[in-house]
Design a protein around this motif. Structure first.
Motif, PDB file in Angstrom:
ATOM      1  N   UNK A   1      70.551  -7.024  55.829  1.00  0.00           N
ATOM      2  CA  UNK A   1      70.256  -6.924  57.261  1.00  0.00           C
ATOM      3  C   UNK A   1      69.253  -7.999  57.672  1.00  0.00           C
ATOM      4  N   UNK A   2      69.752  -9.070  58.287  1.00  0.00           N
ATOM      5  CA  UNK A   2      68.895 -10.198  58.654  1.00  0.00           C
ATOM      6  C   UNK A   2      67.824  -9.801  59.664  1.00  0.00           C
ATOM      7  N   UNK A   3      68.128  -8.777  60.496  1.00  0.00           N
ATOM      8  CA  UNK A   3      67.172  -8.366  61.518  1.00  0.00           C
ATOM      9  C   UNK A   3      65.871  -7.861  60.871  1.00  0.00           C
ATOM     10  N   UNK A   4      65.989  -7.257  59.689  1.00  0.00           N
ATOM     11  CA  UNK A   4      64.799  -6.785  58.985  1.00  0.00           C
ATOM     12  C   UNK A   4      63.924  -7.964  58.551  1.00  0.00           C
ATOM     13  N   UNK A   5      64.585  -9.010  58.085  1.00  0.00           N
ATOM     14  CA  UNK A   5      63.837 -10.192  57.665  1.00  0.00           C
ATOM     15  C   UNK A   5      63.142 -10.848  58.852  1.00  0.00           C
ATOM     16  N   UNK A   6      63.824 -10.865  59.999  1.00  0.00           N
ATOM     17  CA  UNK A   6      63.216 -11.443  61.203  1.00  0.00           C
ATOM     18  C   UNK A   6      61.989 -10.633  61.640  1.00  0.00           C
ATOM     19  N   UNK A   7      62.073  -9.317  61.471  1.00  0.00           N
ATOM     20  CA  UNK A   7      60.903  -8.469  61.769  1.00  0.00           C
ATOM     21  C   UNK A   7      59.729  -8.829  60.840  1.00  0.00           C
ATOM     22  N   UNK A   8      60.065  -9.074  59.586  1.00  0.00           N
ATOM     23  CA  UNK A   8      59.023  -9.456  58.624  1.00  0.00           C
ATOM     24  C   UNK A   8      58.404 -10.796  59.009  1.00  0.00           C
ATOM     25  N   UNK A   9      59.241 -11.743  59.410  1.00  0.00           N
ATOM     26  CA  UNK A   9      58.735 -13.058  59.798  1.00  0.00           C
ATOM     27  C   UNK A   9      57.780 -12.965  60.985  1.00  0.00           C
ATOM     28  N   UNK A  10      58.083 -12.073  61.926  1.00  0.00           N
ATOM     29  CA  UNK A  10      57.199 -11.913  63.088  1.00  0.00           C
ATOM     30  C   UNK A  10      55.802 -11.455  62.645  1.00  0.00           C
ATOM     31  N   UNK A  11      55.757 -10.586  61.635  1.00  0.00           N
ATOM     32  CA  UNK A  11      54.472 -10.123  61.109  1.00  0.00           C
ATOM     33  C   UNK A  11      53.734 -11.280  60.429  1.00  0.00           C
TER      34      UNK A  11
ATOM     35  N   UNK B   1      49.244 -14.371  64.650  1.00  0.00           N
ATOM     36  CA  UNK B   1      47.910 -14.957  64.539  1.00  0.00           C
ATOM     37  C   UNK B   1      46.942 -14.063  63.788  1.00  0.00           C
ATOM     38  N   UNK B   2      47.217 -12.772  63.776  1.00  0.00           N
ATOM     39  CA  UNK B   2      46.292 -11.836  63.126  1.00  0.00           C
ATOM     40  C   UNK B   2      46.584 -11.656  61.638  1.00  0.00           C
ATOM     41  N   UNK B   3      47.711 -12.213  61.162  1.00  0.00           N
ATOM     42  CA  UNK B   3      48.077 -12.069  59.751  1.00  0.00           C
ATOM     43  C   UNK B   3      47.365 -13.159  58.947  1.00  0.00           C
ATOM     44  N   UNK B   4      46.296 -12.771  58.296  1.00  0.00           N
ATOM     45  CA  UNK B   4      45.502 -13.697  57.497  1.00  0.00           C
ATOM     46  C   UNK B   4      45.227 -14.998  58.245  1.00  0.00           C
ATOM     47  N   UNK B   5      44.315 -14.965  59.201  1.00  0.00           N
ATOM     48  CA  UNK B   5      43.944 -16.199  59.899  1.00  0.00           C
ATOM     49  C   UNK B   5      43.644 -17.316  58.899  1.00  0.00           C
ATOM     50  N   UNK B   6      43.904 -18.533  59.331  1.00  0.00           N
ATOM     51  CA  UNK B   6      43.875 -19.684  58.428  1.00  0.00           C
ATOM     52  C   UNK B   6      42.588 -19.777  57.621  1.00  0.00           C
ATOM     53  N   UNK B   7      41.428 -19.584  58.253  1.00  0.00           N
ATOM     54  CA  UNK B   7      40.164 -19.739  57.537  1.00  0.00           C
ATOM     55  C   UNK B   7      39.989 -18.650  56.488  1.00  0.00           C
TER      56      UNK B   7
ATOM     57  N   UNK C   1      48.082 -23.213  51.352  1.00  0.00           N
ATOM     58  CA  UNK C   1      47.168 -23.452  52.465  1.00  0.00           C
ATOM     59  C   UNK C   1      47.849 -24.314  53.525  1.00  0.00           C
ATOM     60  N   UNK C   2      48.612 -25.302  53.077  1.00  0.00           N
ATOM     61  CA  UNK C   2      49.356 -26.170  53.999  1.00  0.00           C
ATOM     62  C   UNK C   2      50.373 -25.364  54.790  1.00  0.00           C
ATOM     63  N   UNK C   3      51.108 -24.492  54.108  1.00  0.00           N
ATOM     64  CA  UNK C   3      52.123 -23.673  54.765  1.00  0.00           C
ATOM     65  C   UNK C   3      51.482 -22.729  55.776  1.00  0.00           C
ATOM     66  N   UNK C   4      50.369 -22.134  55.401  1.00  0.00           N
ATOM     67  CA  UNK C   4      49.729 -21.172  56.302  1.00  0.00           C
ATOM     68  C   UNK C   4      49.141 -21.851  57.543  1.00  0.00           C
ATOM     69  N   UNK C   5      48.510 -23.003  57.336  1.00  0.00           N
ATOM     70  CA  UNK C   5      47.792 -23.630  58.447  1.00  0.00           C
ATOM     71  C   UNK C   5      48.689 -24.547  59.287  1.00  0.00           C
ATOM     72  N   UNK C   6      49.492 -25.363  58.603  1.00  0.00           N
ATOM     73  CA  UNK C   6      50.289 -26.361  59.318  1.00  0.00           C
ATOM     74  C   UNK C   6      51.738 -25.930  59.528  1.00  0.00           C
TER      75      UNK C   6
END
Length: 882
Positions: free
Chosen positions: A165-175, A179-185, A229-234
């Motif tokens: 179910x791709x919709x489940x994966x898309x829900x995960x991606x939104x999480x 911005x609140x999911x482990x802020x970059x710093x 770190x690159x993936x999370x920030x950039x």
């Protein structure tokens, strides 16, 4: 998802679909196993053809994508769920036997309807040979757990949808992308903290001789930290984009990728050769990996040493770039509220947040000597942890100015001599000078040993890293807070006016390795040339060269000779030109052994070196001739009698006992040992008698055995001690004119420590008495398995006999591969040759032992007949080989 058919060398996906359609579970299992093996075989062939490693890792991921998706559908696990690749599998970097990290993402309203199918599917994956790390969660469960577990969050940011179910994966991606999911710093700080803890587990060195390719400092995990770190920030997984963001230059990026590919090739070969997931480059694998990668022996280096030198240079570069990345990212891409004062060191340098920086970006071109001056600042300021990123980059880009002309410039020489003459408070100055390649540029011969390993168990680090550890120990003696660790070394350093000879001797002591010949001789010549070249005074030049040439002799004498023998002290003392030579040699020797291998240093070696130092110092300072043997006997006798007189005992029985034991006994043992042993004997013990106590140095355990003389005592005693898992360090064996054997063994436990538990001491005492009470029926066999790592080393057995005129005995020196119970086996060989053992010195150097024995025939006469010596040699060889 990439189709495996994209990689035309992989087995066709259509074949798996066709063969796996069978309803027979056994047939399906076999077809998947064949497909998996065929895929691995294809990848191995491509590897050997030189296909780029990045493509092979993606191809492996594509192959497993198809296996998982096909089997997922066949087991009908796809109801209200999604199959997601995470971690290394998510970023499509799969080695041949890497763990397969997957997430089964459930609908929030899911029941246990498909639990049975899921369990059957996971069991099937294990059955076909895949190591699966799986988790089964809803999106909300993923979110909740990842907010407290950084490792879970890291895995999720690399998620890749496979099927369901791709919709489940898309829900995960939104999480994940909120911005609140482990802020970059926060993410950055957590990953950097995690890395520091991991580095500490490896003692913060990249140069262990059996490194973990993935986890060691400078390993693939350091590179992945940058990727995360690159993936999370950039929001990009491409490290190439770091050029655009100004974190890396194009050259730095190319260097990083080049080293990443090399480590991945080594890891690929290691997995295939071990036929399992293995990330530790153990000695037993290194030769095979080197051969597989095409390395060859040459006249000076083994193929494995060539490979490992390339490996160490790769991890050093990755570690340097990782630290550069962390600094630049923190300074330029994070908004920190932390405010710290800038401390000006002088017109050229400042300290900020524990980092030293240059005020002028053109400083090293305007003032070339500052390329040395910066490291003197570091060596005097323990609060400086590293070099500021911008300054670090300037140092690296300025290195081309350190050429022959630079090295001969009087100003630059003056600043380097000032650096060397400074009583440094931290070894970080030397460490960062080496890691920035400035040390190798100033001393080109040092650059040649960077990353050089020695394929043995004695040296735990590369030559250059060992040298840095040695310098670290020497400099530690300068610090007031560490003076109780090695008081004698600290005292010597405190009185030393100029540490230049010691620092340069440390740098040059192993610089001759890897060139063939005696590295001490080669290094002595190099050190003399260098010291003269920078204009040091002639007597200092000679001192440095002497230290390098003789840096091994103190250790050899302490461990192989009887340092209680005045003749040994006199012979050694005649090789020492002055007290200063002796003091610096002592500090260098202690530091060298400690820096070679953490397992080599023990309390017994420490006590031997200290005793040798003090005895030699006394010899060098005495103004009267040394006492002769009769005077020494009389002096020892008087000390013993006076001691018993002090406690009110009648000394007449003691006098009679000493007469009975003979003058040779008084020469053989230290007065303190004689006092203790006579106390035991005067208690009228029943023979055999065993007493155990700590040696007078508190560095080893002394086992004293009194027993009537009989054949093969040495073989019997060593067998019992070996059966009790004790490591014998030395032995002194004496038989009185009336046939009483007084034998002393110095032992340590398997961890290299003196015995400390009364119950254990009593157990050993009982075992010895039982074992020596009936030698005719005593089993001398010792069964202790040979550690697997020893099987991969070839140590040529060397046996040498010599005649000792002073004792009228035969000296036997043996070099051989170490193995459990070796000493007990040698004891049996002496027994079969009807030899008597008078003393033994045991030296273990990694996989090699170098043992020395004094022997005679049963009638106490030395072995001189060539036929007898040949027979003894043959028996020893048979014992070692058994």
């Amino acid at each position: 998802m990439a189709s495996p058919d994209k990689y035309n060398y992989l087995p066709k996906a259509a074949e798996l679909l066709k063969s796996a359609d069978s309803r027979d579970p056994g047939a399906r299992l076999k077809s998947y196993k064949r497909y998996l093996q065929a895929g691995l075989d294809a990848l191995v062939k491509q590897f050997q053809k030189g296909t780029r490693i990045n493509q092979l890792l993606k191809a492996r991921s594509a192959l497993l994508d198809h296996i998982l998706i096909s089997s997922w559908q066949q087991f009908q696990v796809n109801g209200h769920s999604a199959l997601v690749a995470v971690g290394g599998y998510g970023r499509e970097e799969l080695q041949p036997y890497s763990d397969l990290d997957i997430l089964v993402l459930l609908n929030e309203d899911s029941s246990s309807e498909h639990t049975q199918e899921l369990e059957a599917w996971l069991a099937f994956l294990w059955d076909i040979g895949l190591e699966v790390g799986h988790s089964v969660r809803t999106v909300s469960q993923c979110e909740e757990l990842s907010r407290t577990e950084i490792s879970v969050a890291t895995n999720l940011i690399e998620s890749r949808f496979l099927c369901g179910e791709n919709v489940l994966f898309k829900d995960l991606l939104r999480v994940i992308k909120s911005d609140t999911f482990w802020p970059s710093e926060e993410f950055f700080q957590a990953k950097v903290s995690e890395q520091r803890v991991r580095h500490a587990k490896f003692k913060d060195t990249s140069f262990n001789l059996e490194p973990n390719i993935k986890s060691n400092p400078g390993g693939l995990r350091d590179l992945q930290v940058m990727q995360w770190i690159t993936l999370k920030h950039f929001k990009t997984s491409s490290l190439h984009d770091l050029i655009v963001h100004g974190i890396f230059t194009r050259r730095e990026y190319k260097s990083l990728i080049n080293h990443q590919q090399y480590l991945n090739r080594v890891r690929f070969a290691l997995h295939v050769l071990c036929d399992k997931r293995e990330d530790r480059l153990l000695f037993e694998h290194q030769k095979k990996v080197a051969e597989w990668l095409g390395y060859e022996d040459d006249s000076h280096k083994l193929a494995v040493e060539h490979m490992m030198q390339r490996y160490y240079r790769a991890v050093m570069s990755i570690r340097n770039l990782n630290e550069l990345f962390i600094q630049v990212f923190e300074q330029e891409h994070l908004r920190s509220d932390e405010r710290q004062q800038v401390i000006d060191l002088d017109d050229d340098f400042y300290i900020y947040k524990g980092r030293i920086g240059a005020n002028d970006p053109d400083l090293f071109y305007k003032k070339p000597h500052c390329l040395i001056k910066i490291f003197r600042h570091i060596s005097l300021h323990p609060e400086i942890n590293e070099i500021e990123a911008r300054t670090l980059r300037i140092i690296r880009s300025s290195q081309q100015i350190i050429n022959e002309q630079y090295r001969k410039d009087p100003i630059n020489i003056s600043f380097f001599k000032e650096f060397l003459s400074t009583k440094q408070l931290t070894s970080r100055g030397f460490a960062l000078m080496k890691r920035t390649n400035v040390l190798g540029s100033l001393i080109p011969l040092f650059a040649k040993i960077e990353g050089q390993m020695q394929f043995d168990l004695f040296h735990a680090y590369t030559v250059d890293e060992h040298t840095l550890f040695l310098l670290r120990h020497i400099i530690r003696y300068n610090r007031a807070e560490f003076q109780q660790e090695f008081p004698l070394c600290s005292k010597i350093m405190k009185t030393l006016v100029d540490p230049t000879p010691l620092y340069l001797a440390a740098i040059f002591h192993d610089i001759g390795k890897g060139r063939g010949g005696d590295h001490s001789e080669l290094g002595a010549v190099d050190a003399l040339d260098y010291a003269q070249g920078i204009g040091l005074e002639p007597h200092i030049c000679e001192l440095i060269s002497w230290l390098v040439k003789n840096h091994l002799i103190m250790s050899l004498v302490a461990q192989r000779k009887d340092i209680s023998d005045p003749d040994v002290i006199e012979t050694f003392g005649k090789q020492i030109p002055s007290i200063l030579h002796l003091e610096l040699l002592y500090v260098l020797t202690v530091s060298d052994i400690r820096a070679t291998n953490p397992t080599l240093w023990n309390s017994w070696k420490e006590s031997l070196l200290k005793e040798l130092f003090l005895a030699t110092k006394q010899y060098l300072t005495q103004s009267t001739p040394r006492a002769n043997q009769s005077e020494m006997v009389q002096d020892t006798r008087q000390q013993v009698l006076e001691q018993f007189g002090k406690v009110g005992d009648s000394i007449e029985p003691i006098r009679e006992l000493l007469d009975e034991l003979g003058d040779e006994y008084l020469l053989r043992y230290h007065p303190e040992q004689i006092i203790w042993q006579t106390e035991q004997l005067m208690s009228q013990p029943e023979l055999p008698y065993v007493a155990i106590k700590n040696h007078r140095s508190q560095a080893g355990t002394e086992v004293f055995i009194a027993i009537e003389d009989q054949r093969d005592l040495f073989a019997a005693i060593t067998a019992v001690l070996s059966q009790n898992h004790l490591n014998i360090q030395a032995a002194t064996l004496y038989t009185s004119p009336k046939g009483l054997c007084l034998d002393t063994f110095i032992v340590l436990d398997e961890q290299g420590h003196p015995l400390s538990y009364e119950r254990r001491i009593q157990e050993i005492q009982d075992n010895l008495i039982e074992g020596l009470s009936d030698l005719d029926h005593r089993k001398l066999d010792v069964s202790r398995a040979v550690p697997s790592r020893l099987k991969h080393f070839n140590v040529k057995t060397r046996i040498a006999f010599s005649y000792d005129e002073n004792s009228n005995l035969t000296t036997l020196e043996i070099t051989a591969l170490d193995r459990p119970a070796l000493l007990a086996k040698l004891g049996q060989a002496f027994m079969e040759c009807e030899l008597k053992v008078h003393s033994a010195k045991i030296v273990t150097l990694g996989e090699r032992v170098e043992d020395t024995f004094t022997l005679s025939r049963r009638d106490n006469q030395p072995l001189k007949d060539k036929a007898d010596l040949k027979q003894v040699k043959q028996k020893i060889l048979e014992a070692i080989a058994s």
